[in-house]
Scaffold this motif. Structure first.
Motif, PDB file in Angstrom:
ATOM      1  N   ASP A  42      57.364 -32.951  94.226  1.00  0.00           N
ATOM      2  CA  ASP A  42      58.261 -32.049  93.507  1.00  0.00           C
ATOM      3  C   ASP A  42      57.487 -30.907  92.848  1.00  0.00           C
ATOM      4  O   ASP A  42      57.946 -29.751  92.855  1.00  0.00           O
ATOM      5  CB  ASP A  42      59.059 -32.815  92.453  1.00  0.00           C
ATOM      6  CG  ASP A  42      60.064 -33.769  93.058  1.00  0.00           C
ATOM      7  OD1 ASP A  42      60.352 -33.666  94.277  1.00  0.00           O
ATOM      8  OD2 ASP A  42      60.566 -34.633  92.311  1.00  0.00           O
ATOM      9  N   GLN A  44      54.601 -29.655  93.846  1.00  0.00           N
ATOM     10  CA  GLN A  44      54.140 -28.759  94.910  1.00  0.00           C
ATOM     11  C   GLN A  44      55.264 -27.835  95.376  1.00  0.00           C
ATOM     12  O   GLN A  44      55.072 -26.631  95.529  1.00  0.00           O
ATOM     13  CB  GLN A  44      53.587 -29.565  96.092  1.00  0.00           C
ATOM     14  CG  GLN A  44      53.002 -28.702  97.192  1.00  0.00           C
ATOM     15  CD  GLN A  44      51.803 -27.902  96.740  1.00  0.00           C
ATOM     16  OE1 GLN A  44      50.992 -28.375  95.947  1.00  0.00           O
ATOM     17  NE2 GLN A  44      51.690 -26.681  97.212  1.00  0.00           N
ATOM     18  N   ARG A  45      56.451 -28.407  95.573  1.00  0.00           N
ATOM     19  CA  ARG A  45      57.604 -27.581  95.983  1.00  0.00           C
ATOM     20  C   ARG A  45      57.929 -26.528  94.932  1.00  0.00           C
ATOM     21  O   ARG A  45      58.234 -25.382  95.257  1.00  0.00           O
ATOM     22  CB  ARG A  45      58.828 -28.463  96.206  1.00  0.00           C
ATOM     23  CG  ARG A  45      58.820 -29.186  97.505  1.00  0.00           C
ATOM     24  CD  ARG A  45      60.177 -29.853  97.756  1.00  0.00           C
ATOM     25  NE  ARG A  45      60.026 -30.807  98.829  1.00  0.00           N
ATOM     26  CZ  ARG A  45      60.394 -32.064  98.783  1.00  0.00           C
ATOM     27  NH1 ARG A  45      60.988 -32.549  97.700  1.00  0.00           N
ATOM     28  NH2 ARG A  45      60.218 -32.862  99.805  1.00  0.00           N
ATOM     29  N   ALA A  46      57.895 -26.936  93.665  1.00  0.00           N
ATOM     30  CA  ALA A  46      58.200 -25.998  92.584  1.00  0.00           C
ATOM     31  C   ALA A  46      57.164 -24.880  92.516  1.00  0.00           C
ATOM     32  O   ALA A  46      57.513 -23.710  92.312  1.00  0.00           O
ATOM     33  CB  ALA A  46      58.272 -26.744  91.255  1.00  0.00           C
ATOM     34  N   GLU A  48      55.352 -23.749  95.000  1.00  0.00           N
ATOM     35  CA  GLU A  48      55.531 -22.880  96.166  1.00  0.00           C
ATOM     36  C   GLU A  48      56.732 -21.955  95.995  1.00  0.00           C
ATOM     37  O   GLU A  48      56.733 -20.834  96.494  1.00  0.00           O
ATOM     38  CB  GLU A  48      55.690 -23.724  97.427  1.00  0.00           C
ATOM     39  CG  GLU A  48      54.403 -24.399  97.848  1.00  0.00           C
ATOM     40  CD  GLU A  48      54.585 -25.407  98.963  1.00  0.00           C
ATOM     41  OE1 GLU A  48      55.730 -25.618  99.429  1.00  0.00           O
ATOM     42  OE2 GLU A  48      53.579 -26.010  99.365  1.00  0.00           O
ATOM     43  N   ALA A  49      57.761 -22.414  95.291  1.00  0.00           N
ATOM     44  CA  ALA A  49      58.969 -21.615  95.100  1.00  0.00           C
ATOM     45  C   ALA A  49      58.855 -20.651  93.922  1.00  0.00           C
ATOM     46  O   ALA A  49      59.716 -19.786  93.752  1.00  0.00           O
ATOM     47  CB  ALA A  49      60.166 -22.548  94.885  1.00  0.00           C
ATOM     48  N   SER A  50      57.806 -20.772  93.133  1.00  0.00           N
ATOM     49  CA  SER A  50      57.666 -19.957  91.919  1.00  0.00           C
ATOM     50  C   SER A  50      56.832 -18.715  92.174  1.00  0.00           C
ATOM     51  O   SER A  50      55.979 -18.687  93.057  1.00  0.00           O
ATOM     52  CB  SER A  50      56.982 -20.780  90.826  1.00  0.00           C
ATOM     53  OG  SER A  50      57.785 -21.874  90.476  1.00  0.00           O
ATOM     54  N   SER A  51      57.094 -17.719  91.348  1.00  0.00           N
ATOM     55  CA  SER A  51      56.246 -16.533  91.361  1.00  0.00           C
ATOM     56  C   SER A  51      55.237 -16.667  90.219  1.00  0.00           C
ATOM     57  O   SER A  51      55.344 -17.563  89.386  1.00  0.00           O
ATOM     58  CB  SER A  51      57.101 -15.271  91.180  1.00  0.00           C
ATOM     59  OG  SER A  51      57.610 -15.215  89.866  1.00  0.00           O
ATOM     60  N   ASP A  54      57.282 -16.341  87.011  1.00  0.00           N
ATOM     61  CA  ASP A  54      58.463 -17.183  86.797  1.00  0.00           C
ATOM     62  C   ASP A  54      58.143 -18.622  87.215  1.00  0.00           C
ATOM     63  O   ASP A  54      58.179 -18.955  88.397  1.00  0.00           O
ATOM     64  CB  ASP A  54      59.658 -16.665  87.587  1.00  0.00           C
ATOM     65  CG  ASP A  54      60.920 -17.458  87.324  1.00  0.00           C
ATOM     66  OD1 ASP A  54      60.907 -18.358  86.458  1.00  0.00           O
ATOM     67  OD2 ASP A  54      61.936 -17.181  87.987  1.00  0.00           O
ATOM     68  N   ALA A  57      60.816 -23.352  87.615  1.00  0.00           N
ATOM     69  CA  ALA A  57      60.944 -24.534  88.472  1.00  0.00           C
ATOM     70  C   ALA A  57      59.852 -25.554  88.157  1.00  0.00           C
ATOM     71  O   ALA A  57      60.094 -26.762  88.143  1.00  0.00           O
ATOM     72  CB  ALA A  57      60.904 -24.138  89.943  1.00  0.00           C
TER      73      ALA A  57
END
Length: 98
Positions: A42, A44-46, A48-51, A54, A57
């Motif tokens: 979770d 790692q996914r967060a 990867e989805a974050s800038s 921001d 996540a």
């Protein structure tokens, strides 16, 4: 009926301020089955989805697992789960007319 405890020993709260603290707690077995592996996935996914600006996540994952660890430590949690199971069983029996 709920179980009554006059004195419940509550473990000292774990320090869960950093990702390292959460990892250490999960490694020590403070969490639900599968949490240690799921946390890393979770997180790692967060990430990867974050800038870079921001990290909401990532923060959400940290808050979620911190809460899961604290729930796992709460001695009243098991009692509450058992009460829920007992209630559901009773309601099913009543619905069947038993």
């Amino acid at each position: 009926m709920s179980a009554q405890h006059s004195e419940t020993s509550v473990p000292a709260p774990l320090p869960l301020k950093t990702i390292g603290d959460i990892r250490a707690a999960l490694l020590a077995g403070h969490g639900f089955p599968g949490d240690r592996e799921a946390f890393e996935t979770d997180l790692q996914r967060a990430l990867e989805a974050s800038s870079e600006t921001d990290l909401k996540a990532v923060a959400a994952v940290i808050v979620d697992y911190r809460g899961r660890i604290r729930l796992y430590q709460d001695p009243d949690f098991d009692i509450a789960v058992q009460e829920g199971i007992d209630l559901a069983t009773r309601l099913k029996r009543e619905a069947r007319g038993e």
